[in-house]
Enzyme design. Structure first.
Site, PDB file in Angstrom:
ATOM      1  N   GLU A 132       0.838  -1.189   0.000  1.00  0.00           N
ATOM      2  CA  GLU A 132       0.000   0.000   0.000  1.00  0.00           C
ATOM      3  C   GLU A 132       0.884   1.255   0.000  1.00  0.00           C
ATOM      4  OE1 GLU A 132      -2.913   0.456  -0.616  1.00  0.00           O
ATOM      5  OE2 GLU A 132      -3.596   2.329   0.292  1.00  0.00           O
ATOM      6  N   TYR A 133       1.967   1.206   0.777  1.00  0.00           N
ATOM      7  CA  TYR A 133       2.911   2.326   0.796  1.00  0.00           C
ATOM      8  C   TYR A 133       3.434   2.560  -0.629  1.00  0.00           C
ATOM      9  CZ  TYR A 133       6.818   5.320   2.074  1.00  0.00           C
ATOM     10  OH  TYR A 133       7.688   6.383   2.167  1.00  0.00           O
ATOM     11  N   ARG A 150      28.110  19.071  14.193  1.00  0.00           N
ATOM     12  CA  ARG A 150      28.502  19.885  15.325  1.00  0.00           C
ATOM     13  C   ARG A 150      29.782  20.671  15.029  1.00  0.00           C
ATOM     14  NH1 ARG A 150      31.909  18.894  19.596  1.00  0.00           N
ATOM     15  NH2 ARG A 150      31.441  20.132  21.433  1.00  0.00           N
ATOM     16  N   CYS A 198      48.704 -34.972  13.369  1.00  0.00           N
ATOM     17  CA  CYS A 198      48.973 -33.689  14.019  1.00  0.00           C
ATOM     18  C   CYS A 198      48.403 -33.694  15.436  1.00  0.00           C
ATOM     19  CB  CYS A 198      48.358 -32.581  13.182  1.00  0.00           C
ATOM     20  SG  CYS A 198      48.491 -30.958  13.944  1.00  0.00           S
ATOM     21  N   CYS A 231      53.012 -26.887   9.401  1.00  0.00           N
ATOM     22  CA  CYS A 231      52.185 -26.820  10.603  1.00  0.00           C
ATOM     23  C   CYS A 231      53.077 -26.598  11.829  1.00  0.00           C
ATOM     24  CB  CYS A 231      51.395 -28.115  10.742  1.00  0.00           C
ATOM     25  SG  CYS A 231      50.558 -28.233  12.328  1.00  0.00           S
ATOM     26  N   GLU A 236      19.146   9.592  29.758  1.00  0.00           N
ATOM     27  CA  GLU A 236      19.054   9.059  28.388  1.00  0.00           C
ATOM     28  C   GLU A 236      20.332   8.308  28.058  1.00  0.00           C
ATOM     29  OE1 GLU A 236      18.971  12.595  26.040  1.00  0.00           O
ATOM     30  OE2 GLU A 236      17.425  13.428  27.353  1.00  0.00           O
ATOM     31  N   CYS A 277      52.883 -30.116  13.914  1.00  0.00           N
ATOM     32  CA  CYS A 277      53.358 -31.423  13.446  1.00  0.00           C
ATOM     33  C   CYS A 277      54.265 -31.330  12.228  1.00  0.00           C
ATOM     34  CB  CYS A 277      52.175 -32.323  13.120  1.00  0.00           C
ATOM     35  SG  CYS A 277      51.324 -31.812  11.624  1.00  0.00           S
ATOM     36  N   ASP A 298      26.183   6.434  20.511  1.00  0.00           N
ATOM     37  CA  ASP A 298      27.519   6.574  19.962  1.00  0.00           C
ATOM     38  C   ASP A 298      27.420   6.818  18.467  1.00  0.00           C
ATOM     39  OD1 ASP A 298      30.149   6.819  20.331  1.00  0.00           O
ATOM     40  OD2 ASP A 298      30.583   4.687  20.602  1.00  0.00           O
ATOM     41  N   LYS A 335      23.570   7.480  26.123  1.00  0.00           N
ATOM     42  CA  LYS A 335      24.439   8.329  25.304  1.00  0.00           C
ATOM     43  C   LYS A 335      24.760   7.561  24.027  1.00  0.00           C
ATOM     44  CE  LYS A 335      28.556  11.222  25.617  1.00  0.00           C
ATOM     45  NZ  LYS A 335      29.351  10.758  24.484  1.00  0.00           N
TER      46      LYS A 335
HETATM   47  S1  IVH Z   1      23.179  16.237  25.238  1.00  0.00           S
HETATM   48  C1  IVH Z   1      24.468  20.295  26.159  1.00  0.00           C
HETATM   49  N1  IVH Z   1      22.244  13.807  25.036  1.00  0.00           N
HETATM   50  O1  IVH Z   1      27.447  13.245  23.352  1.00  0.00           O
HETATM   51  C2  IVH Z   1      24.140  18.925  25.925  1.00  0.00           C
HETATM   52  N2  IVH Z   1      24.326  14.297  24.019  1.00  0.00           N
HETATM   53  O2  IVH Z   1      29.855  14.734  24.656  1.00  0.00           O
HETATM   54  C3  IVH Z   1      24.641  18.418  24.660  1.00  0.00           C
HETATM   55  N3  IVH Z   1      25.301  12.421  22.806  1.00  0.00           N
HETATM   56  O3  IVH Z   1      28.200  15.782  21.095  1.00  0.00           O
HETATM   57  C4  IVH Z   1      24.492  17.007  24.391  1.00  0.00           C
HETATM   58  N4  IVH Z   1      23.699  10.985  23.211  1.00  0.00           N
HETATM   59  O4  IVH Z   1      26.895  13.819  20.217  1.00  0.00           O
HETATM   60  C5  IVH Z   1      23.246  14.635  24.732  1.00  0.00           C
HETATM   61  N5  IVH Z   1      21.266  11.711  24.890  1.00  0.00           N
HETATM   62  C6  IVH Z   1      22.265  12.546  24.593  1.00  0.00           C
HETATM   63  C7  IVH Z   1      23.367  12.133  23.815  1.00  0.00           C
HETATM   64  C8  IVH Z   1      24.395  13.053  23.559  1.00  0.00           C
HETATM   65  C9  IVH Z   1      24.855  11.182  22.602  1.00  0.00           C
HETATM   66  C10 IVH Z   1      26.588  12.936  22.303  1.00  0.00           C
HETATM   67  C11 IVH Z   1      26.472  14.186  21.487  1.00  0.00           C
HETATM   68  C12 IVH Z   1      27.426  15.169  22.075  1.00  0.00           C
HETATM   69  C13 IVH Z   1      28.258  14.321  22.961  1.00  0.00           C
HETATM   70  C14 IVH Z   1      28.631  15.096  24.190  1.00  0.00           C
END
Ligand code: IVH
Length: 698
Positions: free
Chosen positions: A56-57, A158, A454, A430, A135, A433, A139, A137
């Site tokens: 459908e999409y 950034r 071996c 090897c 939250e 052996c 990567d 973090k």
């Molecule tokens: S807050 C002022 N929240 O971590 C607050 N950063 O070392 C700015 N990152 O450059 C960031 N998960 O790329 C925030 N849940 C999260 C994040 C997060 C990953 C990264 C972000 C930032 C780096 C900070």
């Protein structure tokens, strides 16, 4: 933006088509198609909860494209058809961030966290208890998305926090990023910040394909995300499995945003962004530490990589009171997990010989703490991998240990290579052996040709023979096998049956009682089944299921050992390669002697009645087993199915009759659903077994 013409250079007004076309019903249809497709995208990519069937999409998408082609005035930059299509750039333009993109201070342990909480509490004296938004973090790569009038007009990296790069074209290809905000009540200008990342599965799949094509691999998901966003051609970015999750507000003008960070995120979600489902608001430092522990437990099972937890004072007023020091806010901190990548020295490379003679280079490392454990060895896979990495003994290397995956060398720090670094030379003979080493054309593995001459292969063969699914000799572990071979007590698994108590008792770390127990379990192993016996011989590519298939077909060992290629190819799941391995195994006089010896010392199994296979209840049917069953292992399930006459295959196809799906079934389940293959959950499977007289007791 770009020097080159691009469809997206000039953000157009959302209502542009209404000014250009006077066909109001067409306009209404286009608007409706946009809404339906945007909603479907949101449900699929942002909420992970697809509602619209793919077909459908596709139909809606196709209809929109059709209108846009015949009525170009209907085409707007926010159209769901306009994610990919811009021409490659020659370079990325610079973008100055109106509000700088800050970084975060790090905490490495609970004490650092307590210090952070104390600093926060001291500055906001009149507040009893601080609430923190927590939250994962992610990567990946931080990006800023600018929306004007609800339309995505600019995306930037950034960079150094003050100036980044304009990556709008690439960002438009990320399906979880809305080109147009959902809902109505968004601010006229809205800057949303978050992380673009590559989930683990996408990363692994990408690298697997790159390895097969002998292309460059990404060392980790963060580099994969960065590399994908750095492409000048957005068509390349579009092929990368990137996702976006937002984590903060850059700025908002001409509209309201809530006064709590957590509520801002909930509002972002309503405007069409993905927010992290693990986000929680907790009370005080104890809440933070508890959250950290919980997520640390969960880390390996998440679909994406995280390197810590970000804690933010939830109240925006308090955030403003707290302010910043240099480039990091006082109201937030990143509590890091132990690093999954570390640098260390490659001291040496040794070559290990496996049961089938496969020679694996193993890196001996200066011990390093990585991913929560001390690592001193890492596999280098094979010579191709060594060439790909360009690694030498004496190099400083980056070790990665993510989750439960075995440690890997991901790259070499070229700048640290000493003049004394030595090339890694694959041995010609090897290392155990001295037999010559073969490398078959097209195969990455090199093998020792010594077979059971071996000692390394012998040890591995004996370990396999004694293992649980084979002859199941209780008490005969890997270490003991090594000891028995090294002390010259046994050379082959046949010798196990002539071991004597007095010799055994005198081994180091072995008392009379354990020696007696071992002899008793060796004796007990003589009563076995033909499939187990066959599996225990360690014929290449003959696993538990193939052994069972061979027995189902030939019923008798005497017939099997005399089978020719054509006869073997008649067996379910036996192809030319497996058949060749079986033929050459039984043709080898040394193996014949061992089999005769085993039968002479009294190894036996119940005779298998000749049954007309077509009489069995599941004769002619093919089953696949996937996922985790609570009451039995997958091998056991396969065994039952085969006993009932079913074929057991490794993958689902249109020819599959049934899929037995336990917990955490993955792609096989999806495929079975797509192909309308009958799916049996554990209860249904046990009922099927019962119906045919098998009552399983777990
Ligand atoms: S807050 C002022 N929240 O971590 C607050 N950063 O070392 C700015 N990152 O450059 C960031 N998960 O790329 C925030 N849940 C999260 C994040 C997060 C990953 C990264 C972000 C930032 C780096 C900070």
């Amino acid at each position: 933006m770009s020097d080159q013409p691009s469809l997206f250079d000039e953000p157009e007004d959302d209502s542009s088509f209404s000014q250009n076309t006077n066909d109001t019903s067409l306009m209404a249809e286009v608007k409706q198609l946009h809404d339906q497709l945007n909603q479907a995208n949101y449900q699929y990519y942002v909420l992970d909860d697809p509602q619209l069937p793919d077909a459908e999409y596709d139909r809606l998408f196709h209809r929109l494209k059709e209108i846009e082609t015949s009525h170009p005035e209907c085409l707007t930059p926010d159209s769901p058809t306009q994610r990919v299509g811009a021409a490659p750039l020659s370079h990325f333009e610079q973008v100055t961030h109106d509000v700088p993109m800050l970084s975060l201070d790090n905490a490495f342990d609970a004490q650092d966290m307590r210090d952070f909480n104390r600093r926060v509490s001291e500055r906001i004296k009149h507040v009893d208890e601080v609430f923190y938004a927590c939250e994962p973090k992610l990567d990946g790569i931080a990006v800023s998305l600018l929306y004007e009038g609800g339309l995505l007009v600019r995306a930037a990296t950034r960079g150094d926090g003050a100036v980044g790069e304009n990556i709008t074209q690439n960002i438009r290809t990320v399906p979880s990023i809305p080109l147009k905000l959902l809902g109505e009540n968004y601010p006229a200008v809205l800057e949303v910040r978050g992380e673009v990342y590559m989930p683990k599965k996408g990363f692994n799949d990408f690298n697997e394909k790159a390895r097969a094509r002998e292309e460059k691999l990404f060392v980790n998901p963060r580099n994969a995300a960065a590399g994908s966003l750095r492409q000048l051609d957005p068509k390349i970015t579009a092929t990368r499995p990137l996702e976006f999750c937002c984590y903060s507000l850059g700025r908002a003008e001409g509209g309201e945003v809530p006064a709590k960070h957590s509520e801002i995120l909930s509002q972002f979600s309503k405007w069409g962004f993905k927010i992290n489902p693990e986000m929680r608001v907790v009370k005080g430092i104890e809440g933070c530490l508890e959250y950290y522990e919980q997520l640390a437990e969960k880390r390996n099972s998440l679909a994406y990589e995280i390197d810590g937890i970000v804690f933010k004072v939830d109240d925006i007023n308090l955030q403003q009171q707290l302010g910043f020091v240099s480039r990091a806010p006082r109201w937030a901190i990143a509590h890091k997990f132990p690093a999954q990548e570390e640098m260390t020295l490659l001291k040496d490379v040794e070559f290990q010989v496996g049961r089938t003679g496969a020679i694996t280079p193993v890196a001996r490392l200066e011990p390093v703490f990585v991913g929560g454990v001390t690592v001193s060895n890492a596999t280098l896979h094979n010579m191709d991998e060594i060439a790909r990495l360009g690694v030498m003994v004496g190099d400083t290397v980056i070790i990665r240990r993510a989750g439960d995956v075995i440690p890997q060398i991901v790259s070499v720090v070229q700048s640290k290579r000493p003049a004394s670094a030595k090339a890694i030379v694959f041995p010609l003979a090897c290392p155990v052996c001295d037999s010559h080493i073969e490398r078959i054309e097209g195969e990455a593995v090199s093998r020792c040709s010594g077979g059971l001459v071996c000692a390394a292969q012998r040890k591995e063969a004996i370990k396999h023979f004694a293992s649980r699914k084979a002859m199941d000799i209780d008490g005969l572990g890997d270490k003991l096998v090594e000891q028995l071979v090294d002390e010259g007590l046994i050379e082959s698994f046949l010798d196990l049956y002539s071991l004597k108590l007095d010799r055994l008792m005198n081994l180091e770390r072995m008392g009379e009682k354990s020696a007696q127990n071992l002899l008793a379990s060796i004796e007990a192993s003589k009563q076995t089944t033909l499939p187990k016996f066959l599996y225990s011989l360690g014929i290449r590519e003959v696993g538990v299921a193939t052994a069972q298939n061979l027995v189902n077909h030939f019923l008798d060992l005497k017939i099997l050992v005399k089978a020719d290629l054509d006869a073997l190819l008649e067996v379910d799941d036996v192809g030319p390669i497996v058949a060749e391995h079986i033929l050459s195994f039984f043709a080898e006089p040394h193996n014949q002697k061992i089999i005769d010896g085993l039968l002479n010392i009294g190894i036996s199994w119940p005779v298998i009645e000749k049954k007309d296979a077509s009489e069995l209840p599941l004769a002619g049917q093919t089953f696949v087993v996937t996922g985790t069953l609570a009451s039995m292992g997958r091998d056991q399930a396969k065994d039952y199915l085969q006993r009932l006459g079913a074929k057991v295959a490794g993958s689902v196809s249109a020819k599959t009759h049934g899929l037995v799906a336990g917990e955490k079934a993955g792609s096989k389940l999806t495929k079975a659903q797509d192909l309308d293959v009958a799916i049996l959950d554990e209860t249904a499977f046990l009922a099927l077994l019962n119906q045919h007289g098998i009552s399983h007791v777990s």
